[in-house]
Design a protein around this motif. Structure first.
Motif, PDB file in Angstrom:
ATOM      1  N   SER A 189      54.771  57.493  32.061  1.00 15.66           N
ATOM      2  CA  SER A 189      54.846  57.213  33.141  1.00 15.66           C
ATOM      3  C   SER A 189      55.828  56.076  33.831  1.00 15.66           C
ATOM      4  CB  SER A 189      53.402  56.290  33.996  1.00 15.66           C
ATOM      5  OG  SER A 189      53.294  54.925  33.377  1.00 15.66           O
ATOM      6  N   GLN A 190      57.170  55.759  33.234  1.00 20.89           N
ATOM      7  CA  GLN A 190      57.916  55.087  33.531  1.00 20.89           C
ATOM      8  C   GLN A 190      59.188  56.954  33.508  1.00 20.89           C
ATOM      9  OE1 GLN A 190      58.740  52.002  34.016  1.00 20.89           O
ATOM     10  NE2 GLN A 190      55.837  52.432  34.409  1.00 20.89           N
ATOM     11  N   SER A 191      59.270  57.913  33.143  1.00 16.03           N
ATOM     12  CA  SER A 191      60.139  58.263  33.074  1.00 16.03           C
ATOM     13  C   SER A 191      60.344  58.930  34.808  1.00 16.03           C
ATOM     14  CB  SER A 191      59.855  59.898  31.720  1.00 16.03           C
ATOM     15  OG  SER A 191      58.562  60.921  32.992  1.00 16.03           O
ATOM     16  N   ALA A 192      61.229  59.430  34.745  1.00 17.26           N
ATOM     17  CA  ALA A 192      61.982  59.709  35.957  1.00 17.26           C
ATOM     18  C   ALA A 192      60.421  61.168  36.771  1.00 17.26           C
ATOM     19  CB  ALA A 192      63.142  60.464  36.013  1.00 17.26           C
ATOM     20  N   TYR A 193      61.017  61.662  35.793  1.00 16.90           N
ATOM     21  CA  TYR A 193      60.138  62.736  36.121  1.00 16.90           C
ATOM     22  C   TYR A 193      58.315  62.621  36.976  1.00 16.90           C
ATOM     23  CZ  TYR A 193      57.035  67.551  35.343  1.00 16.90           C
ATOM     24  OH  TYR A 193      56.526  68.204  35.001  1.00 16.90           O
ATOM     25  N   SER A 194      58.151  61.614  35.494  1.00 17.71           N
ATOM     26  CA  SER A 194      56.525  61.150  36.423  1.00 17.71           C
ATOM     27  C   SER A 194      56.229  60.761  37.191  1.00 17.71           C
ATOM     28  CB  SER A 194      56.307  60.053  35.052  1.00 17.71           C
ATOM     29  OG  SER A 194      54.559  60.379  35.387  1.00 17.71           O
ATOM     30  N   ARG A 195      57.933  59.609  37.786  1.00 13.28           N
ATOM     31  CA  ARG A 195      58.056  59.086  38.744  1.00 13.28           C
ATOM     32  C   ARG A 195      57.560  59.964  40.231  1.00 13.28           C
ATOM     33  NH1 ARG A 195      60.783  55.795  36.095  1.00 13.28           N
ATOM     34  NH2 ARG A 195      62.702  56.508  36.702  1.00 13.28           N
ATOM     35  N   HIS A 234      55.453  62.233  44.801  1.00 13.34           N
ATOM     36  CA  HIS A 234      55.546  63.503  45.884  1.00 13.34           C
ATOM     37  C   HIS A 234      55.014  64.669  45.627  1.00 13.34           C
ATOM     38  CE1 HIS A 234      59.450  61.378  46.803  1.00 13.34           C
ATOM     39  NE2 HIS A 234      59.826  61.823  45.957  1.00 13.34           N
ATOM     40  N   PHE A 235      53.686  64.488  44.706  1.00 16.18           N
ATOM     41  CA  PHE A 235      52.186  65.197  44.999  1.00 16.18           C
ATOM     42  C   PHE A 235      51.944  65.557  46.172  1.00 16.18           C
ATOM     43  CE2 PHE A 235      48.099  66.954  43.844  1.00 16.18           C
ATOM     44  CZ  PHE A 235      48.823  67.925  43.425  1.00 16.18           C
ATOM     45  N   GLU A 243      50.945  68.933  48.165  1.00 20.95           N
ATOM     46  CA  GLU A 243      49.798  69.271  48.477  1.00 20.95           C
ATOM     47  C   GLU A 243      49.847  69.530  49.622  1.00 20.95           C
ATOM     48  OE1 GLU A 243      45.317  68.476  47.045  1.00 20.95           O
ATOM     49  OE2 GLU A 243      46.453  66.622  46.266  1.00 20.95           O
ATOM     50  N   ALA A 244      49.983  68.323  50.358  1.00 22.66           N
ATOM     51  CA  ALA A 244      49.149  68.406  51.647  1.00 22.66           C
ATOM     52  C   ALA A 244      50.285  69.338  52.928  1.00 22.66           C
ATOM     53  CB  ALA A 244      49.580  67.171  52.647  1.00 22.66           C
ATOM     54  N   THR A 245      51.526  69.412  52.534  1.00 20.96           N
ATOM     55  CA  THR A 245      52.385  70.693  53.094  1.00 20.96           C
ATOM     56  C   THR A 245      51.752  71.935  52.522  1.00 20.96           C
ATOM     57  OG1 THR A 245      54.316  70.112  52.060  1.00 20.96           O
ATOM     58  CG2 THR A 245      54.261  68.556  54.031  1.00 20.96           C
ATOM     59  N   TRP A 246      51.985  72.400  51.102  1.00 21.03           N
ATOM     60  CA  TRP A 246      51.813  73.417  50.804  1.00 21.03           C
ATOM     61  C   TRP A 246      51.302  74.659  51.408  1.00 21.03           C
ATOM     62  CZ3 TRP A 246      53.669  75.312  46.395  1.00 21.03           C
ATOM     63  CH2 TRP A 246      52.894  76.499  45.714  1.00 21.03           C
ATOM     64  N   PRO A 247      50.230  74.628  52.510  1.00 19.36           N
ATOM     65  CA  PRO A 247      49.819  75.690  52.990  1.00 19.36           C
ATOM     66  C   PRO A 247      50.750  76.104  54.483  1.00 19.36           C
ATOM     67  CG  PRO A 247      48.140  74.403  53.580  1.00 19.36           C
ATOM     68  CD  PRO A 247      49.256  73.625  52.704  1.00 19.36           C
ATOM     69  N   ILE A 293      48.086  68.438  37.542  1.00 16.79           N
ATOM     70  CA  ILE A 293      48.470  67.258  37.730  1.00 16.79           C
ATOM     71  C   ILE A 293      47.946  65.658  37.440  1.00 16.79           C
ATOM     72  CG2 ILE A 293      49.866  65.629  39.848  1.00 16.79           C
ATOM     73  CD1 ILE A 293      50.938  68.034  38.935  1.00 16.79           C
ATOM     74  N   TYR A 294      46.286  65.797  38.156  1.00 19.19           N
ATOM     75  CA  TYR A 294      45.721  64.423  37.224  1.00 19.19           C
ATOM     76  C   TYR A 294      46.180  64.066  35.766  1.00 19.19           C
ATOM     77  CZ  TYR A 294      44.513  63.981  42.016  1.00 19.19           C
ATOM     78  OH  TYR A 294      44.644  63.852  43.977  1.00 19.19           O
ATOM     79  N   ARG A 295      45.453  64.552  35.073  1.00 20.10           N
ATOM     80  CA  ARG A 295      45.507  64.997  33.815  1.00 20.10           C
ATOM     81  C   ARG A 295      47.659  65.307  32.766  1.00 20.10           C
ATOM     82  NH1 ARG A 295      41.932  69.183  29.960  1.00 20.10           N
ATOM     83  NH2 ARG A 295      42.574  67.940  28.614  1.00 20.10           N
ATOM     84  N   TYR A 296      48.077  65.305  33.534  1.00 21.81           N
ATOM     85  CA  TYR A 296      49.424  64.732  33.232  1.00 21.81           C
ATOM     86  C   TYR A 296      49.679  63.410  33.894  1.00 21.81           C
ATOM     87  CZ  TYR A 296      54.379  63.876  33.944  1.00 21.81           C
ATOM     88  OH  TYR A 296      55.532  63.584  33.367  1.00 21.81           O
ATOM     89  N   LEU A 297      49.265  63.084  34.557  1.00 20.02           N
ATOM     90  CA  LEU A 297      49.744  61.256  35.068  1.00 20.02           C
ATOM     91  C   LEU A 297      48.699  60.810  34.640  1.00 20.02           C
ATOM     92  CD1 LEU A 297      49.514  61.907  38.598  1.00 20.02           C
ATOM     93  CD2 LEU A 297      51.714  61.790  37.613  1.00 20.02           C
ATOM     94  N   ASP A 298      47.457  60.862  33.388  1.00 19.83           N
ATOM     95  CA  ASP A 298      46.847  60.468  32.749  1.00 19.83           C
ATOM     96  C   ASP A 298      46.591  60.258  31.301  1.00 19.83           C
ATOM     97  OD1 ASP A 298      45.284  59.805  34.749  1.00 19.83           O
ATOM     98  OD2 ASP A 298      43.223  60.560  34.567  1.00 19.83           O
TER      99      ASP A 298
END
Length: 115
Positions: free
Chosen positions: A20-26, A31-32, A36-40, A58-63
């Motif tokens: 959770s401290q990596s730049a990728y995870s942050r 921004h996820f 998700e909100a602007t995808w359509p 995404i949720y499994r990755y964040l956990d």
């Protein structure tokens, strides 16, 4: 005495990762929801509809790697050293940590059996 030296284990072998401290995870955390909100309106025409499994990934990755989301207690029978090993998400191609494990296993198999 020689046998005891063979079982001497450095307790520095396992270092708990904190994904959770990596730049990728942050970046994913920050921004996820906006993506998700602007995808359509922004991406659907080019990349297709929003797939439901994306949320699970995404949720499994964040956990992934979070001790609060589950862990195993690992104990050495010889020296008694213990540590907690957080469960991983096992999401290849999205989670850098979980993706690396099969890549290493495949390369070892390739070198050992094919090449």
């Amino acid at each position: 005495m020689q046998n005891a030296a063979a079982h001497t284990v450095s307790h520095d072998v396992y270092r708990h990762r904190n994904p959770s401290q990596s730049a990728y995870s942050r970046c994913v955390q920050d921004h996820f929801e906006q993506m998700e909100a602007t995808w359509p309106e922004r991406y659907e025409q080019r990349y297709g509809f929003w797939r439901a499994y994306v949320l699970d990934v995404i949720y499994r990755y964040l956990d992934c790697g979070d001790l609060h989301c589950g862990f195993a207690r690992v104990r050495c029978d010889q020296c008694g050293h213990e540590y907690l090993l957080a469960f991983s998400c096992k999401r290849r191609h999205f989670c850098p940590s979980c993706h690396q494990k099969p890549v290493v296993a495949f390369s070892e198999r390739l070198v050992g059996q094919v090449l």
